[in-house]
Design an enzyme around this catalytic site. Structure first.
Site: not given
Ligand SMILES: Cc1cc2nc3c(=O)[nH]c(=O)nc-3n(C[C@H](O)[C@H](O)[C@H](O)COP(=O)(O)O)c2cc1C
Length: 374
Positions: A176, A228, A320-321
């Site tokens: 971004y 971040r 996250g997920r």
């Molecule tokens: C549904 C969803 C929405 C996300 N939206 C953002 C966001 O708004 N800002 C951001 O920095 N990362 C966003 N991410 C990335 C997550 O913060 C994270 O870095 C990524 O999912 C990997 O972590 P995880 O394997 O624990 O899900 C998003 C991820 C998911 C799954």
């Protein structure tokens, strides 16, 4: 609790004195569920409340700091004072459940959908489209506009303070606008905002300085400021690990409360830029040392995986997920019921998991994204 998990439940006290009750963070995740006017909905407030009683820190979905930065349908806004009550609802719902609440502040730059921004006017550091078919050509921001967006990051920080958040996270990751200024792919400028690596740092550092200035001027008590970033880009030219190590050195001088490394896979290794076979996070953690706490994230589902990741020396582990899949993850570990943790989305459980419809639709219609959805 199984005693081996105790390290994940140690408190963490930031330099500013704010204490987290444990080392688990809810990662920032967009949910596409806010109203078109930028206010939060009941459904998304409930979704956050459901996930805020176990973790020490909740980082919200990103919020746009100005109208031409809106990156997602159903994204909530932080760009106008009239949205402070909406922000307050979110901060209160999270804090009432016991977690500290961080607002992620953001501008989408060249990644915004044209229909979401005034006159379809997509802006970026330079007029270079993102890679991929049919990506729109953005308009290069003028010097005056760049300064105005820096002030907008400050203004949204002031609103976060007034709304009762415990801090903000500057979203310098995931391609971004802030990353677009740091990237040699998207920043081809030759003025003070671009030209070489040092000059490409000017915008990210100016945003940090402005946010810190606003906090010093407006916060009545300690207020967290995190940053971040994504360590590498796939494009050529693009950000390399070597570039990121320079970014880290500069950020570490800024008296930030934490650095958050955005990764899909916590253990991923560098693509280029360093002669090192260790994971990106280990290289970064070594470079940062004890200057500032680091948050690691990426495909961590079980407490054993969280513990192994934590042993790299990072201060905090973000989920996250997994926080969407099992909102009771932290409590189950605490109660010694880690075997009851679910690591695949249960397609019959939307209501019990308190997941708003737009997020549920995105999850269930994107094969391969969430475990359990083929
Ligand atoms: C549904 C969803 C929405 C996300 N939206 C953002 C966001 O708004 N800002 C951001 O920095 N990362 C966003 N991410 C990335 C997550 O913060 C994270 O870095 C990524 O999912 C990997 O972590 P995880 O394997 O624990 O899900 C998003 C991820 C998911 C799954």
């Amino acid at each position: 609790m199984n005693s081996k998990f105790e390290p994940l439940f140690e408190t963490l006290t930031f330099k500013n004195g704010i204490q987290l009750k444990n080392r688990i963070v809810m990662a920032p995740m967009t949910n596409w569920s806010s109203n078109p006017d930028g206010t939060v909905t009941e459904a998304e407030v409930n979704y956050y409340a459901r996930r805020s009683s176990g973790v020490g820190l909740v980082i919200t979905a990103c919020t746009y700091v100005t109208a031409n930065g809106k990156g997602f349908h159903g994204e909530f806004g932080g760009d106008r004072d009239e949205l402070i009550p909406s922000l307050q609802k979110l901060a209160t719902a999270i804090k009432e459940q016991g977690a500290k609440a961080i607002l992620q502040i953001f501008h989408g730059g060249r990644q915004v959908p044209p229909e979401l921004v005034p006159d379809g006017d997509i802006v970026s550091a330079s007029n270079i489209p993102a890679e991929g078919n049919g990506k729109p050509v953005p308009r290069e921001l003028s010097d005056q506009e760049v300064n105005s967006i820096i002030r907008d990051f400050g203004e949204t920080t002031r609103r976060a303070i007034e709304a009762g958040f415990d801090g903000v996270e500057i979203h310098g990751a995931n391609g971004y606008l802030i990353q677009q200024f740091f990237s040699p792919h998207s920043n081809r400028r030759n003025d003070r905002w671009g030209g070489n690596l040092e000059k490409r740092l000017t915008f990210p550092i100016a945003v940090v300085n402005e946010v810190k200035r606003v906090v010093a001027e407006n916060a009545k008590g300690p207020f967290i400021v995190g940053y971040r970033f994504s360590p590498e880009e796939a494009e050529t030219p693009g950000i390399t690990m070597a570039d990121t190590l320079v970014l880290i050195d500069e950020l570490a001088k800024k008296d930030l409360d934490y650095l958050h490394v955005s990764l899909q896979d916590f253990w991923s290794t560098p693509r280029r830029g360093v002669d090192d076979t260790r994971s990106r996070i280990e290289i970064i953690q070594e470079r940062v040392g004890n200057k500032v706490p680091v948050i690691g994230v990426g495909s961590i589902y079980t407490p054993d995986e969280a513990l192994k990741a934590f042993q790299t020396g990072v201060a905090l582990i973000a989920l996250g997920r997994e926080m969407i899949i099992d909102p009771d993850w932290v409590q189950k570990v605490q109660e010694g019921k880690e075997n009851e943790i679910t690591t695949e989305i249960n397609k019959d459980n939307q209501e019990q998991l308190v997941i708003p419809d737009p997020l549920w639709q995105a999850i269930t219609h994107t094969p391969g994204w969430f475990p359990g959805i083929q």
